[in-house]
Design a protein around this motif. Structure first.
Motif, short mmCIF file in Angstrom:
data_model
loop_
_atom_site.label_atom_id
_atom_site.label_comp_id
_atom_site.label_asym_id
_atom_site.label_seq_id
_atom_site.Cartn_x
_atom_site.Cartn_y
_atom_site.Cartn_z
N ARG A 22 -0.40 11.33 -2.70
CA ARG A 22 0.30 10.97 -3.94
C ARG A 22 0.09 12.07 -4.97
N ILE A 105 -0.86 1.80 -4.14
CA ILE A 105 -0.54 3.23 -4.32
C ILE A 105 0.97 3.43 -4.48
N LEU A 106 1.73 2.83 -3.59
CA LEU A 106 3.18 3.01 -3.63
C LEU A 106 3.80 2.37 -4.87
N SER A 109 3.00 4.59 -7.87
CA SER A 109 3.77 5.84 -7.84
C SER A 109 5.25 5.58 -8.13
N GLU A 114 6.38 9.04 -9.32
CA GLU A 114 5.59 10.07 -8.64
C GLU A 114 5.99 10.15 -7.17
N VAL A 116 5.23 10.54 -3.13
CA VAL A 116 4.22 10.26 -2.11
C VAL A 116 4.73 10.87 -0.81
#
Length: 121
Positions: A22, A105-106, A109, A114, A116
Motif C-alpha cells: 500500500r 487495508i483495502l 486505501s 491510495e 495497492v
C-alpha cells in the motif's frame, strides 16, 4: 519510510510469499507479507458471479499476473465487497484474522485514493 508487517508470514520463511503493498498518501509504503497458503485459503472461498470471475478473484483464477511482476489492484471497491462476502466458517484462525486485515487495508486505501499492489516474492 517502509513499514513491513510479516505477521502472516512468520514461520513460513522460504515458502511462497505474497505481498500487499500500500502506497500511503504521506509517501510511506506499507507492506503486508503473507504466506501464500493463507491467501489461497481465502481466495478459495470467493465464488464466481453470475457473469464469471471479477475483481481479485478474476486474476487469481484466470490470469495470475502476480507470478510475473507486481501489479496494481484495479477496482478496489469490488475486491472489498468480495472479501467482505466470504463466509469465514471454513477459514482457520490466521486466515480469518488476515481477511479482516486485508479488508481494513483495502478500505482505508480506497477511502484515501491510495494504490495497492500485489507481488509474489
Amino acid at each position: 519510510m517502509e513499514i513491513i508487517n510479516n505477521k502472516y508470514y512468520e514461520g513460513y520463511e522460504g515458502e511462497g510469499e505474497m505481498q500487499f503493498i500500500r502506497y500511503l498518501s504521506n509517501g510511506d509504503k506499507y507492506v503486508l507479507k503473507i504466506w501464500d497458503g493463507y491467501f489461497d485459503e481465502i481466495m478459495r472461498e470467493i465464488q464466481p458471479e453470475e457473469n464469471g470471475w471479477t475483481g481479485l478473484a478474476y486474476y487469481y483464477n484466470v490470469e495470475e499476473p502476480w507470478w510475473e511482476r507486481p501489479w496494481k489492484i484495479q477496482d478496489i471497491d469490488i475486491v472489498i465487497k468480495q472479501l467482505r462476502n466470504i463466509k469465514t466458517e471454513q477459514l482457520n484462525k490466521e486466515a480469518k484474522e488476515l481477511l479482516i486485515e486485508l479488508c481494513d487495508i483495502l478500505s482505508s486505501s480506497w477511502e484515501l485514493n491510495e494504490d495497492v499492489w500485489i507481488a509474489d516474492e
